[in-house]
Design a protein around this motif. Structure first.
Motif, short mmCIF file in Angstrom:
data_model
loop_
_atom_site.label_atom_id
_atom_site.label_comp_id
_atom_site.label_asym_id
_atom_site.label_seq_id
_atom_site.Cartn_x
_atom_site.Cartn_y
_atom_site.Cartn_z
N LEU A 22 1.30 -1.25 0.30
CA LEU A 22 -0.29 -0.31 -0.12
C LEU A 22 1.05 1.44 0.15
O LEU A 22 1.87 1.34 0.87
CB LEU A 22 -1.42 -0.12 1.39
N LEU A 23 0.61 2.33 -0.82
CA LEU A 23 0.85 3.12 -1.47
C LEU A 23 0.32 4.48 -0.69
O LEU A 23 -0.67 4.78 -1.82
CB LEU A 23 1.97 3.15 -2.90
N GLU A 52 -17.22 5.94 9.11
CA GLU A 52 -17.73 6.05 7.99
C GLU A 52 -17.10 4.85 7.36
O GLU A 52 -17.58 3.77 6.88
CB GLU A 52 -17.81 6.83 6.45
N SER A 53 -15.78 4.00 7.43
CA SER A 53 -15.04 3.19 6.65
C SER A 53 -15.71 2.52 7.46
O SER A 53 -15.58 1.07 6.71
CB SER A 53 -13.27 3.80 7.45
N PHE A 54 -16.02 2.07 9.07
CA PHE A 54 -15.83 0.98 9.46
C PHE A 54 -17.63 0.56 9.34
O PHE A 54 -17.63 -0.21 8.82
CB PHE A 54 -16.10 1.29 11.57
N GLY A 55 -18.29 2.07 8.89
CA GLY A 55 -19.64 1.04 8.21
C GLY A 55 -19.60 0.45 7.57
O GLY A 55 -20.32 -0.78 6.08
N GLN A 56 -18.80 1.63 6.23
CA GLN A 56 -19.00 0.54 4.96
C GLN A 56 -17.84 -0.91 5.03
O GLN A 56 -18.97 -1.49 4.88
CB GLN A 56 -18.05 1.69 3.88
N LEU A 57 -17.11 -1.46 5.95
CA LEU A 57 -16.76 -2.27 6.43
C LEU A 57 -18.15 -3.44 6.87
O LEU A 57 -18.32 -4.93 6.34
CB LEU A 57 -15.54 -2.54 7.37
N ALA A 92 -15.53 -1.80 -4.70
CA ALA A 92 -15.10 -0.09 -4.74
C ALA A 92 -14.66 0.33 -3.97
O ALA A 92 -14.17 1.63 -3.56
CB ALA A 92 -14.97 0.05 -5.66
N ALA A 93 -16.06 0.54 -3.16
CA ALA A 93 -16.99 1.69 -2.52
C ALA A 93 -16.38 1.81 -1.19
O ALA A 93 -15.23 2.35 -0.59
CB ALA A 93 -18.37 1.52 -1.99
N VAL A 94 -15.93 0.50 -0.70
CA VAL A 94 -15.51 -0.03 0.09
C VAL A 94 -13.87 -0.19 0.95
O VAL A 94 -12.91 0.63 1.69
CB VAL A 94 -15.32 -1.70 0.61
N ILE A 95 -13.06 -0.70 -1.03
CA ILE A 95 -11.65 0.15 -0.69
C ILE A 95 -11.90 1.39 -0.66
O ILE A 95 -10.70 1.52 -0.51
CB ILE A 95 -11.79 -0.63 -1.76
N ALA A 96 -12.50 2.05 -1.67
CA ALA A 96 -11.93 4.03 -1.79
C ALA A 96 -11.94 4.61 -0.05
O ALA A 96 -11.40 5.21 0.70
CB ALA A 96 -13.02 4.69 -2.39
N SER A 97 -13.23 4.06 1.02
CA SER A 97 -13.68 4.37 2.21
C SER A 97 -12.49 3.50 2.94
O SER A 97 -11.64 5.02 3.53
CB SER A 97 -14.44 3.53 2.04
N VAL A 98 -11.77 2.63 3.07
CA VAL A 98 -10.14 1.99 3.75
C VAL A 98 -9.03 3.13 3.81
O VAL A 98 -8.69 3.73 4.31
CB VAL A 98 -10.66 0.79 3.42
N THR A 99 -9.43 3.10 2.48
CA THR A 99 -8.45 3.40 1.97
C THR A 99 -8.14 5.73 2.43
O THR A 99 -7.33 6.26 2.75
CB THR A 99 -7.92 3.63 -0.31
#
Length: 160
Positions: free
Chosen positions: A84-85, A108-113, A124-131
């Motif tokens: 991860l960069l 928000e990231s936790f909720g997406q997960l 894709a939405a989860v990856i973007a949020s966690v990133t």
């Protein structure tokens, strides 16, 4: 012409990474392939050869990305190695609002997960949020690191 969101673009191949660099150079700086090649001291046909072959000499990656003013090739190489960069933030003073924004981003990231693991969210939405959350945390990590050894204030124009 629609506005392109470059921060959300991730290359899936070396060819795409080179193409994204050239597109970015054209879109943001109006630099053609010929101009990027000139800044690198090579023929534009060499760049087309790299793109068609999907490879580039490693000693040419940094100058090429500097001429394009983006790092899609480096990002692709890192992600293809399962790394991860993220950009290292410059570090700046933090306000209470910044901490609240970080908390909202993490929530928000936790909720997406949570929704993803219940099959209610797209990957894709989860990856973007966690990133985004990881990048924000990296910014605060950098602020803490810089507080232990602050940069030289050579050009601050401070009171002396």
């Amino acid at each position: 012409m629609t506005r392109r969101r470059w921060k959300k673009v991730y290359p899936n191949s070396m060819q795409e990474a080179i193409r994204l660099c050239l597109d970015y150079a054209m879109h943001k700086h109006h630099r053609s392939v010929a101009r990027v090649a000139e800044l690198n001291g090579i023929s534009e046909w060499v760049i087309y050869k790299w793109m068609s072959a999907g490879s580039m000499p490693t000693n040419r990656i940094a100058p090429f990305e500097l001429a394009c003013d983006c790092t899609f090739i480096t990002e692709y190489i890192g992600s293809s190695a399962q790394k991860l960069l993220i950009d290292i933030p410059r570090g700046r003073p933090v306000s209470q609002d910044d901490l609240l924004d970080l908390q909202a981003l993490l929530n928000e990231s936790f909720g997406q997960l949570r929704r993803f693991y219940r099959d209610d969210a797209e990957a894709a939405a989860v990856i973007a949020s966690v990133t985004d959350a990881m990048c924000a945390l990296a910014g605060h990590r950098q602020n803490v690191t810089k507080s232990e050894s602050p940069d030289l204030a050579l050009f601050d124009g401070g009171d002396e």
